[in-house]
Design a protein around this motif. Structure first.
Motif, PDB file in Angstrom:
ATOM      1  N   THR A 717       1.070  -1.012   0.149  1.00 50.01           N
ATOM      2  CA  THR A 717       0.021  -0.076  -0.084  1.00 50.01           C
ATOM      3  C   THR A 717       0.740   1.140   0.123  1.00 50.01           C
ATOM      4  O   THR A 717       1.835   1.480   0.705  1.00 50.01           O
ATOM      5  CB  THR A 717      -0.849  -0.024   1.308  1.00 50.01           C
ATOM      6  N   ARG A 778       1.330 -11.081   5.829  1.00 51.13           N
ATOM      7  CA  ARG A 778      -0.007 -10.661   5.831  1.00 51.13           C
ATOM      8  C   ARG A 778      -0.511  -9.452   4.801  1.00 51.13           C
ATOM      9  O   ARG A 778       0.531  -8.884   4.525  1.00 51.13           O
ATOM     10  CB  ARG A 778      -0.868 -10.445   7.236  1.00 51.13           C
ATOM     11  N   THR A 779      -1.645  -9.220   4.361  1.00 53.73           N
ATOM     12  CA  THR A 779      -2.251  -8.194   3.614  1.00 53.73           C
ATOM     13  C   THR A 779      -2.552  -7.025   4.908  1.00 53.73           C
ATOM     14  O   THR A 779      -3.400  -7.320   5.673  1.00 53.73           O
ATOM     15  CB  THR A 779      -3.198  -8.364   2.680  1.00 53.73           C
ATOM     16  N   THR A 781      -4.454  -3.891   6.350  1.00 50.33           N
ATOM     17  CA  THR A 781      -5.561  -3.213   6.230  1.00 50.33           C
ATOM     18  C   THR A 781      -5.419  -1.732   6.058  1.00 50.33           C
ATOM     19  O   THR A 781      -4.329  -1.120   6.406  1.00 50.33           O
ATOM     20  CB  THR A 781      -6.583  -3.407   7.335  1.00 50.33           C
ATOM     21  N   ASP A 782      -6.450  -1.011   5.358  1.00 51.13           N
ATOM     22  CA  ASP A 782      -6.228   0.464   5.172  1.00 51.13           C
ATOM     23  C   ASP A 782      -6.132   1.045   6.788  1.00 51.13           C
ATOM     24  O   ASP A 782      -5.520   2.157   6.812  1.00 51.13           O
ATOM     25  CB  ASP A 782      -7.579   0.821   4.517  1.00 51.13           C
ATOM     26  N   GLU A 783      -6.885   0.659   7.629  1.00 50.04           N
ATOM     27  CA  GLU A 783      -6.960   0.952   9.112  1.00 50.04           C
ATOM     28  C   GLU A 783      -5.336   1.136   9.347  1.00 50.04           C
ATOM     29  O   GLU A 783      -5.005   2.161  10.168  1.00 50.04           O
ATOM     30  CB  GLU A 783      -7.811   0.421   9.843  1.00 50.04           C
ATOM     31  N   GLU A 784      -4.871  -0.032   9.429  1.00 52.44           N
ATOM     32  CA  GLU A 784      -3.488  -0.304   9.927  1.00 52.44           C
ATOM     33  C   GLU A 784      -2.377   0.812   9.020  1.00 52.44           C
ATOM     34  O   GLU A 784      -1.662   1.283   9.575  1.00 52.44           O
ATOM     35  CB  GLU A 784      -2.787  -1.620   9.660  1.00 52.44           C
TER      36      GLU A 784
END
Length: 807
Positions: A717, A778-779, A781-784
């Motif tokens: 990301t 892992r993938t 998340t947007d929040e992370e």
């Protein structure tokens, strides 16, 4: 040197070997024969003929139309030569003949009369120059008999082959036919015959006619001279002209041709003076006076200095010793009395004078390498013998011989164990003794070794026992020495060396599209000053050469850059405006007053445009091209990217340059655009980018260079962040701080934009960085990612002191 095969046979019997076989034997013994040429090559379609009819040409009374019988056939030939009469035997070149002077015979129409060939003169044979009086060669003037139509090669002394011999510089004894014959004699174990050197002498001694005084014995340890009177200067006989021409010299007249003949025969230069032109009939061997001028035989005024050895008479110079005679004493057609010189001159003196005057002759070529000081008497007597044979005359009794520094023979010992140790073979003492004696060494077995007296014609190159080993080996035959496969344990692991570093570095730079150049280690001190270096810069403290070739090669380089800048300037002068080059080499820097360091250095240069390709058009090189090359080299050497800091080099453009440094690494690299003043000083146009890097002697231990990383399994990301900093803060410093601040989940940081101007305040710069986030397991998340990015922004504000743009 060109050696006649027939001439060679006069000294040693070798007719049972072909010229090619003789050449191979000599070559295998260490005296290279580059090739064999047929002297009769230009005499095809050339035959004997008899004039059966001779009438004036109807349109030109100076021409004769001759019917010439050539055996079964007859040809009609138009010629302007004199003395053409019925019954005269002539040499006929038929249509299609390729003559030695390069001309081709054709059927031509000469004012209405067809001429079906040529009557051969010395011009066609290459023995006379164009424009000289053309007199055909009559068979009556030649030795031997032939019938019309017969081949005339043997009558013209051209049934011969020429060996092109190339002795090494240490073998001046092989610069004459006799020297080559001596080699053949030793190889074939056949007797060597010396040429006839008997002279017809009067009762009056030569000392009554000639006085010789040597003022410089170290430069002329021996000078001999003969007086000959009653000579007749005329063209040389055909046999002598052919041999002189075949040896590569131009026939002139019988006296000059004799000296050239003996030069090629015995390898010793000689000179003939007109005796009546020598004031007080005296020869003085002295140094020239500073500025003294002599007109040499080629008609050139030569200004001499004190280092020039001069042959003079009682008042003036008459020859430059060992190089060329003077025009004021040359043999002319009126000459009836001559003085023949045969001398020995110091090789170093002749070499220096020849180089200073830019004058190299057959004589200087030999004297520079060292002549046989004892053999000059044979050369003198042989010359006198031939002069009497072709020009008549009688010699004074004996000769004048000034010999202030007599030759002292060298004595060398050759041990059997030395031969075995060096050659790996066992030779008997009898065989070694015989071999050396065949080569002219007076060798005798004595006290368990062979005592050999070095002959004067080998005094210049045989000085040690190992030289005798070589003499034995080459005559025994190098091909007879058995070869053995080299044996030995290979190292378990290759040891890194400077050579391996250089070769690996070259491969890397070639892959980057740069071409290698090699420049001299000697440069001009001006080139260093043109770099704009400070007065106290240690690179200006150079090592000076004691005897530089030129001012532009007078000091050892302390940096490689001036050399490749000179190459770039030269290319631009030749309209080659584009290029990318590199050089790896040593520089030479002082450490203290007596110590010299020679570190390894790399320099690169880019200018102009990148090469065009069918898929993409070329563009201008820029700073980032050469910076990228420097980074690849640095990473290859040290296994990591460097720390980038501001560069202070005066030869680089401020603001368009940088410097690489790394903790624990003493090497540095400077990269940037060449300063406009430096560019102008070297005569360069357009932007020029350079890089110079000091190199270690081997790659840093543990350096992995470029390694493979498996592709990530999980997506990334990307988030951007614009920060505002003061103008003086560099990207390198900021990037280093960012790497210490960010989370371990930040995979990459890239600068993607730089802005300066409103609405920013004066002295502020906006830098936009792209942060790539990725977790290995892992993938995210947007929040992370948002949380990580917000935390990162807060740390930048608090720890770096930057402002977030837009807030």
């Amino acid at each position: 040197m060109l050696v006649s095969y027939k001439w060679l046979n006069e000294f040693v019997e070798c007719e049972d070997y072909s010229p090619e076989e003789v050449g191979e034997l000599i070559t295998m013994a260490g005296v290279e024969v580059e090739g064999v040429e047929d002297l009769s090559e230009g005499l095809k379609n050339v035959v004997a003929g008899v004039i059966t009819k001779a009438e004036p040409h109807p349109q030109n009374r100076r021409w004769m139309v001759c019917d010439v019988s050539i055996g079964k056939d007859s040809v009609r030939i138009v010629s302007g030569a004199p003395y053409l009469e019925v019954g005269k035997g002539v040499i006929v070149a038929l249509p299609g003949a390729q003559l030695p002077n390069g001309s081709t015979v054709e059927v031509v129409d000469l004012k209405g009369v067809e001429s079906q060939g040529n009557l051969v003169s010395e011009i066609e044979l290459g023995l006379a120059e164009e424009g000289e009086v053309e007199t055909v060669i009559f068979l009556e003037d030649l030795e031997g008999e032939v019938k019309p139509g017969d081949d005339v090669t043997s009558l013209l002394y051209m049934d011969d082959k020429i060996l092109e011999v190339s002795p090494t510089p240490n073998r001046p004894d092989c610069l004459g036919v006799l020297g080559v014959a001596r080699e053949v004699s030793a190889i074939l174990k056949r007797p060597l015959r010396l040429p006839d050197a008997t002279c017809e002498e009067m009762d009056t001694p030569a000392s009554d006619f000639v006085k010789v005084k040597i003022m410089e014995p170290p430069l002329c340890p021996r000078y001999t001279a003969r007086y000959v009177e009653g000579v007749t200067v005329a063209p040389s006989p055909l046999w002598m002209k052919v041999r002189v021409k075949a040896a590569g010299m131009r026939p002139i007249n019988n006296l000059v041709d004799v000296t050239n003949y003996v030069l090629m025969e015995l390898g010793h230069p000689l000179h003939a003076f007109d005796y009546d032109d020598l004031e007080e009939h005296t020869i003085v061997v002295r140094r020239a006076r500073q500025g003294e001028i002599i007109v040499t035989l080629d008609g050139v005024d030569r200004e001499l200095d004190r280092d020039t050895l001069l042959i003079a008479d009682a008042s003036r110079g008459v020859a430059i010793a060992g190089i060329m005679g003077g025009a004021n004493s040359e043999v002319r057609r009126r000459s009836e009395r001559i003085l023949v010189e045969s001398a020995f001159f110091n090789p170093t003196s002749i070499r220096r004078t020849s180089k200073r005057l830019g004058l190299q002759t057959e004589a200087s070529y030999r004297f520079e390498r060292g002549m046989d000081i004892e053999g000059l008497v044979l050369a003198l007597n042989r010359t006198t013998h031939l002069i009497q044979k072709v020009a008549g005359g009688i010699s004074a009794k004996g000769f004048v011989d000034e010999y202030p520094l007599p030759y002292q023979p060298k004595q060398l010992a050759l041990r059997q164990e030395t031969v075995k140790r060096v050659l790996g073979i066992s030779l008997s003492e009898e065989e070694m003794e015989e071999t050396l004696n065949r080569l002219g060494f007076n060798a005798k077995r004595q006290n368990g070794s062979i005592e050999a007296e070095v002959p004067p014609f080998r005094a210049h190159d045989v000085t040690r026992e190992i030289d005798l080993v070589e003499e034995v080996a080459r005559i025994h035959g190098f091909h007879k020495i058995p070869s053995e496969t080299l044996r030995g344990a290979l190292p378990e692991k290759p040891i890194p060396t400077t050579k391996e570093l250089k070769e690996g570095l070259k491969d890397l730079l070639w892959a980057c599209g740069l071409k290698e150049v090699i420049t001299y280690s000697f440069i001009s001190p001006k080139w260093l000053r043109d770099l704009g270096l400070d007065a106290d810069d240690p690179r200006l403290d150079t090592v000076e050469l004691l005897n530089p070739l030129t001012e532009d090669m007078s000091v050892m380089r302390t940096t490689i850059l001036p050399g490749i800048l000179q190459i770039a300037a030269k290319n631009q002068r030749s309209k080659i405006m584009d290029g990318a080059v590199f050089e790896v080499g040593r520089v030479f820097r002082k450490k203290g007053s007596v110590t010299l360091q020679e570190p390894l250095s790399l320099a690169c240069l880019m200018m102009g445009r990148t090469p065009d390709h069918w898929s993409v058009k070329g563009r201008e090189y820029d700073l980032y091209d050469i910076k990228g090359v420097a980074e690849r080299v640095w990473r290859w050497l040290f296994g990591s990217l460097p720390k980038v800091v501001e560069c202070q080099e005066p030869f680089l453009h401020p603001g368009r340059s940088l410097e690489f440094r790394e903790k624990g690494v003493s090497q540095v690299a400077v990269v940037g655009e060449l300063h406009p003043k430096v560019r102008e000083a070297f005569g360069l146009k357009g932007r020029v980018y350079v890089m110079e890097m000091s190199l270690p002697d081997s790659r840093v231990s543990g350096s992995k260079g470029f390694t493979f990383t498996p592709p990530p399994k999980f997506p990334a990301t990307v988030r951007d962040l614009s920060i505002v900093v003061k103008k003086g803060v560099s990207h390198g410093e900021l990037l280093s701080l960012l790497k210490k601040t960010v989370s371990e989940l930040v995979e990459e940081i890239r600068l993607i934009d730089r802005y300066q101007g409103p609405p920013l305040e004066e002295g502020e710069v906006s830098l936009t960085y792209s942060f790539r986030y990725r977790a290995p397991d892992r993938t995210l998340t947007d929040e992370e990612v948002e949380s990580l990015h917000q935390t990162l922004a807060e740390k930048i504000v608090s720890q770096i002191g930057a402002k977030i743009r837009g807030k």
